[in-house]
Design a protein around this motif. Sequence first.
Motif, PDB file in Angstrom:
ATOM      1  N   MET A   1      -4.457  -0.044  -2.417  1.00 14.64           N
ATOM      2  CA  MET A   1      -3.578  -1.271  -1.480  1.00 14.64           C
ATOM      3  C   MET A   1      -3.988  -1.787  -2.106  1.00 14.64           C
ATOM      4  SD  MET A   1      -3.945  -2.405   2.424  1.00 14.64           S
ATOM      5  CE  MET A   1      -6.038  -1.991   2.890  1.00 14.64           C
TER       6      MET A   1
ATOM      7  N   LEU B   1      -9.204  -9.006   1.180  1.00 16.35           N
ATOM      8  CA  LEU B   1      -8.586  -7.610   0.142  1.00 16.35           C
ATOM      9  C   LEU B   1      -9.303  -7.247   1.257  1.00 16.35           C
ATOM     10  CD1 LEU B   1      -8.231  -4.870  -1.380  1.00 16.35           C
ATOM     11  CD2 LEU B   1      -6.230  -5.366  -0.309  1.00 16.35           C
ATOM     12  N   VAL B   2     -10.689  -7.596   0.780  1.00 17.24           N
ATOM     13  CA  VAL B   2     -12.010  -6.555   1.508  1.00 17.24           C
ATOM     14  C   VAL B   2     -11.613  -6.830   2.832  1.00 17.24           C
ATOM     15  CG1 VAL B   2     -14.878  -6.406   1.401  1.00 17.24           C
ATOM     16  CG2 VAL B   2     -13.055  -6.819  -0.436  1.00 17.24           C
TER      17      VAL B   2
ATOM     18  N   LEU C   1      -7.955  -1.389  -4.473  1.00 12.93           N
ATOM     19  CA  LEU C   1      -8.858  -0.606  -4.007  1.00 12.93           C
ATOM     20  C   LEU C   1      -7.347   0.755  -3.442  1.00 12.93           C
ATOM     21  CD1 LEU C   1     -11.201  -2.315  -1.684  1.00 12.93           C
ATOM     22  CD2 LEU C   1     -11.824  -2.261  -3.735  1.00 12.93           C
TER      23      LEU C   1
ATOM     24  N   SER D   1     -11.101   0.461  -8.396  1.00  5.87           N
ATOM     25  CA  SER D   1     -10.706  -0.851  -8.262  1.00  5.87           C
ATOM     26  C   SER D   1      -9.717  -1.218  -9.296  1.00  5.87           C
ATOM     27  CB  SER D   1     -12.142  -2.255  -7.792  1.00  5.87           C
ATOM     28  OG  SER D   1     -12.263  -1.828  -8.828  1.00  5.87           O
TER      29      SER D   1
ATOM     30  N   ILE E   1      -2.852  -0.604   9.161  1.00  2.50           N
ATOM     31  CA  ILE E   1      -2.673  -1.643   7.946  1.00  2.50           C
ATOM     32  C   ILE E   1      -1.504  -3.976   8.636  1.00  2.50           C
ATOM     33  CG2 ILE E   1      -1.518  -2.568   6.010  1.00  2.50           C
ATOM     34  CD1 ILE E   1      -2.452   0.529   4.559  1.00  2.50           C
TER      35      ILE E   1
ATOM     36  N   LEU F   1     -17.789   0.510   0.386  1.00  8.59           N
ATOM     37  CA  LEU F   1     -17.625  -0.035  -0.251  1.00  8.59           C
ATOM     38  C   LEU F   1     -18.697  -0.154  -1.695  1.00  8.59           C
ATOM     39  CD1 LEU F   1     -15.129  -1.884  -1.440  1.00  8.59           C
ATOM     40  CD2 LEU F   1     -17.007  -3.973  -0.185  1.00  8.59           C
TER      41      LEU F   1
ATOM     42  N   LEU G   1      -9.067  -1.316   8.226  1.00 11.08           N
ATOM     43  CA  LEU G   1      -9.175  -0.557   8.381  1.00 11.08           C
ATOM     44  C   LEU G   1      -9.748   0.313   8.763  1.00 11.08           C
ATOM     45  CD1 LEU G   1      -6.732   1.432   7.548  1.00 11.08           C
ATOM     46  CD2 LEU G   1      -6.912   1.093   5.720  1.00 11.08           C
ATOM     47  N   PHE G   2     -11.184   0.203   8.111  1.00  8.85           N
ATOM     48  CA  PHE G   2     -12.579   1.188   8.458  1.00  8.85           C
ATOM     49  C   PHE G   2     -12.593   1.017   9.374  1.00  8.85           C
ATOM     50  CE2 PHE G   2     -16.463   2.516   7.666  1.00  8.85           C
ATOM     51  CZ  PHE G   2     -16.404   3.222   6.371  1.00  8.85           C
TER      52      PHE G   2
ATOM     53  N   LEU H   1     -11.485   8.349   2.808  1.00  7.75           N
ATOM     54  CA  LEU H   1     -12.241   7.852   3.206  1.00  7.75           C
ATOM     55  C   LEU H   1     -12.543   8.129   4.933  1.00  7.75           C
ATOM     56  CD1 LEU H   1     -12.210   4.223   3.420  1.00  7.75           C
ATOM     57  CD2 LEU H   1     -10.545   4.033   4.862  1.00  7.75           C
TER      58      LEU H   1
ATOM     59  N   MET I   1      -9.221  -4.330   4.254  1.00  2.99           N
ATOM     60  CA  MET I   1      -9.744  -3.171   4.049  1.00  2.99           C
ATOM     61  C   MET I   1     -11.123  -2.593   4.895  1.00  2.99           C
ATOM     62  SD  MET I   1      -9.952   0.049   2.756  1.00  2.99           S
ATOM     63  CE  MET I   1      -9.215  -0.300   1.166  1.00  2.99           C
TER      64      MET I   1
ATOM     65  N   ALA J   1       1.027  -1.413   0.083  1.00  3.24           N
ATOM     66  CA  ALA J   1      -0.084   0.369  -0.512  1.00  3.24           C
ATOM     67  C   ALA J   1       0.659   1.238  -0.259  1.00  3.24           C
ATOM     68  CB  ALA J   1      -0.391  -0.107   1.378  1.00  3.24           C
TER      69      ALA J   1
END
Length: 244
Positions: free
Chosen positions: A112, A81-82, A125, A168, A56, A162, A88-89, A150, A85, A34
Amino acid sequence: MEVYQLLRRGEYHADFCEDFSVVQPMGSGRWLCAVMDGCTMGRESHFASTLAAKIIRKVVKERQYQQFHEDISATSVQQELVEIMAALFGEFQQARNYLLLDTNELLTTLVMALLDQNTGEVYGLAVGDATVAINERITRFEQDNQPDYLAYHLGQHFEEWLAQHKQSFHSTSCTNLGLATDGIDSFQSTDSSPSDTRAIAHYLLVDDELTERSEMLNIKLKRLENRYSLVPMDDLAVVRIRLV
């Protein structure tokens, strides 16, 4: 597999580099990478990009521990990956609440990607401006210098964000992956002559010269400066991975 990273403070920034980069092994031959770019107009913008990088790394370590207790190896590259994310969110939401942070203290772009070195599949993304190279193809994600950070969406549920997010990228045959913040388009000549930023992006993200050197990106940056008087005006973070 060869991994290269570059972080350079831009000429316009006197005090701090507002960009950051991360490359982390996930296990089972997968790698998370990332790059982040803190918003110059935000408050202490180097903090936001650094915080994203630290989160991350935390999320990756937690997933590695999780692998000892349950089988998550069947998770697809995109789904993993989702899930990263989403974590992270959630961590950004918690940090905002715990530290009583304002939105402008969390403004950072983020691109990322998760790469499987065994299959060559990559999914990523991009949140805000970024440049991505997959093999010979370079894609620029541009939002007219008004990134949809974000941090603007931390009041939503992750699934809502999302569903409306459009930036993406995906490939099932990646042998060269490059990620860069928008500083890659900020190169200018110190003698005021025009520069071809697309050629510079190709040189750093695609060109194979010096790939046998672990400091390939730093050497190329020095060559651009010493031979052509080209330096980045904005901060620059680059991650590049080659499957060989």
